[in-house]
Design a protein around this motif. Structure first.
Motif, short mmCIF file in Angstrom:
data_model
loop_
_atom_site.label_atom_id
_atom_site.label_comp_id
_atom_site.label_asym_id
_atom_site.label_seq_id
_atom_site.Cartn_x
_atom_site.Cartn_y
_atom_site.Cartn_z
N VAL A 163 5.59 6.53 -4.92
CA VAL A 163 4.79 6.04 -3.80
C VAL A 163 6.06 5.16 -3.10
O VAL A 163 7.31 5.04 -3.50
CB VAL A 163 3.97 5.04 -4.20
N PRO A 164 5.96 5.03 -1.61
CA PRO A 164 6.90 4.34 -1.03
C PRO A 164 7.28 3.12 -1.46
O PRO A 164 6.38 2.33 -2.02
CB PRO A 164 6.29 4.31 0.53
N PRO A 165 8.49 2.39 -1.19
CA PRO A 165 8.85 1.29 -1.84
C PRO A 165 8.08 -0.17 -1.29
O PRO A 165 8.08 -0.94 -2.17
CB PRO A 165 10.10 1.03 -1.48
N TYR A 166 7.17 0.10 -0.15
CA TYR A 166 6.86 -1.18 0.29
C TYR A 166 5.29 -1.20 -0.35
O TYR A 166 4.75 -2.21 -0.15
CB TYR A 166 6.40 -1.23 1.87
N LEU A 167 4.77 -0.31 -1.10
CA LEU A 167 3.44 -0.48 -1.50
C LEU A 167 3.56 -1.21 -2.89
O LEU A 167 4.44 -1.42 -3.53
CB LEU A 167 2.99 1.08 -1.94
N GLU A 168 2.53 -1.77 -3.12
CA GLU A 168 2.22 -2.86 -4.33
C GLU A 168 1.03 -2.32 -4.99
O GLU A 168 0.24 -1.67 -4.49
CB GLU A 168 2.30 -4.28 -3.90
N SER A 169 0.94 -2.91 -6.30
CA SER A 169 -0.15 -2.70 -7.20
C SER A 169 -1.52 -3.00 -6.31
O SER A 169 -1.58 -4.03 -5.73
CB SER A 169 -0.21 -3.36 -8.40
N GLY A 170 -2.53 -2.27 -6.71
CA GLY A 170 -3.77 -2.61 -5.84
C GLY A 170 -4.19 -2.09 -4.65
O GLY A 170 -5.07 -2.14 -4.00
N THR A 171 -3.10 -1.30 -4.09
CA THR A 171 -3.31 -0.54 -2.84
C THR A 171 -3.82 0.63 -3.07
O THR A 171 -3.62 1.20 -4.06
CB THR A 171 -1.82 -0.31 -2.33
N ARG A 172 -4.87 1.02 -2.34
CA ARG A 172 -5.62 2.42 -2.22
C ARG A 172 -4.75 3.26 -1.36
O ARG A 172 -4.43 2.86 -0.24
CB ARG A 172 -7.00 2.44 -1.68
N VAL A 173 -4.63 4.59 -2.09
CA VAL A 173 -3.71 5.45 -1.35
C VAL A 173 -4.49 6.93 -1.29
O VAL A 173 -5.40 7.06 -2.09
CB VAL A 173 -2.24 5.81 -1.94
N LYS A 174 -4.13 7.82 -0.41
CA LYS A 174 -4.86 8.95 -0.22
C LYS A 174 -3.55 10.00 -1.11
O LYS A 174 -2.52 9.78 -0.81
CB LYS A 174 -4.84 9.42 1.40
N VAL A 175 -4.13 10.59 -1.69
CA VAL A 175 -3.30 11.78 -2.64
C VAL A 175 -3.74 13.15 -2.39
O VAL A 175 -4.74 13.40 -2.45
CB VAL A 175 -3.29 11.24 -4.27
N ASN A 176 -2.78 14.18 -2.13
CA ASN A 176 -2.89 15.31 -2.28
C ASN A 176 -3.31 16.07 -3.61
O ASN A 176 -2.33 15.98 -4.37
CB ASN A 176 -1.74 16.05 -1.58
N THR A 177 -4.35 16.56 -3.72
CA THR A 177 -4.77 17.02 -5.11
C THR A 177 -3.90 18.43 -5.41
O THR A 177 -4.04 18.66 -6.78
CB THR A 177 -6.30 17.30 -5.21
N GLU A 178 -3.68 19.26 -4.44
CA GLU A 178 -2.80 20.47 -5.00
C GLU A 178 -1.43 20.09 -5.54
O GLU A 178 -1.15 20.87 -6.35
CB GLU A 178 -2.67 21.20 -3.78
N ASN A 179 -0.63 19.00 -4.92
CA ASN A 179 0.75 18.97 -5.42
C ASN A 179 0.86 17.50 -6.19
O ASN A 179 2.15 17.19 -6.51
CB ASN A 179 1.75 19.24 -4.37
N GLY A 180 -0.25 16.76 -5.92
CA GLY A 180 -0.02 15.41 -6.53
C GLY A 180 0.80 14.17 -5.68
O GLY A 180 1.33 13.23 -6.50
N GLU A 181 1.13 14.65 -4.43
CA GLU A 181 1.87 13.95 -3.79
C GLU A 181 1.14 12.69 -2.93
O GLU A 181 0.17 12.99 -2.44
CB GLU A 181 2.93 14.66 -2.93
#
Length: 186
Positions: A163-181
């Motif tokens: 994840v990018p360096p500015y993200l913290e625990s508890g943040t909801r993110v969108k994840v690509n299911t094909e490559n896990g990015e």
């Protein structure tokens, strides 16, 4: 249905040498000399055996036509995962081995498409992206937001993600299911 081997994607079910095979990895190889080829890593659905097979890039392969049903993931017990058809309320149980690509992104009550071949479940297709919570990640370092470096994190399903360096625990993110990015914040 015959398709060109360069159109094969991870998760496709192919009929090769009289058996049904799930594609695990694809690799397009272009040697300096000679003809380009596709190298497919596949697992036999009946026996569980793995194999690597090379196909000339101009070859055609038989893709198995599957019927799809929208189902809801209910729960897991041991190595079994339970799904329910939302139209008939019929429940089916799939093994962890069948879901190996989907497990890092699967949460209870998630809607998925289960693919069937002659009324036998073979594959689970997730949506292109899913929204998950980052439950654990390293602390951000001041001044590191301008760099394009990523830090390791862990999703609520237990899957590892960068994840990018500015993200913290508890943040909801969108994840690509094909490559896990990581795609973006949700």
């Amino acid at each position: 249905m015959q398709i060109n081997v360069t159109s094969v994607r991870v998760g496709n079910i192919l009929e090769v040498d009289g058996g049904l095979w799930r594609v695990i990895k694809t690799n397009h190889v272009t040697p300096g000399k000679g003809v380009a080829c596709m190298q497919l890593e596949m697992r036999n659905i009946e026996t569980g055996n793995k194999t690597n097979k090379r196909f000339n890039s101009t070859e055609r392969v038989e893709r198995v036509v599957l019927s799809q049903r929208d189902m809801q993931y209910l729960y897991a017990d041991a190595d079994d995962y339970h799904f329910m058809d939302m139209e008939t309320y019929e429940q089916i149980t799939l093994s962890a081995e069948m879901l190996e690509n989907a497990l890092p992104y699967l949460l209870p009550e998630m809607m998925v498409q289960v693919e069937f071949h002659e009324e036998r479940p073979l594959n689970v297709k997730l949506p292109q992206t899913v929204i998950l919570e980052v439950v654990e990640c390293d602390a951000s370092i001041k001044g590191q937001t301008a760099t394009s470096s990523y830090k390791p994190g862990r999703l609520e399903t237990g899957a590892a993600i960068m994840v990018p360096p500015y993200l913290e625990s508890g943040t909801r993110v969108k994840v690509n299911t094909e490559n896990g990015e990581y795609v973006e914040r949700a």
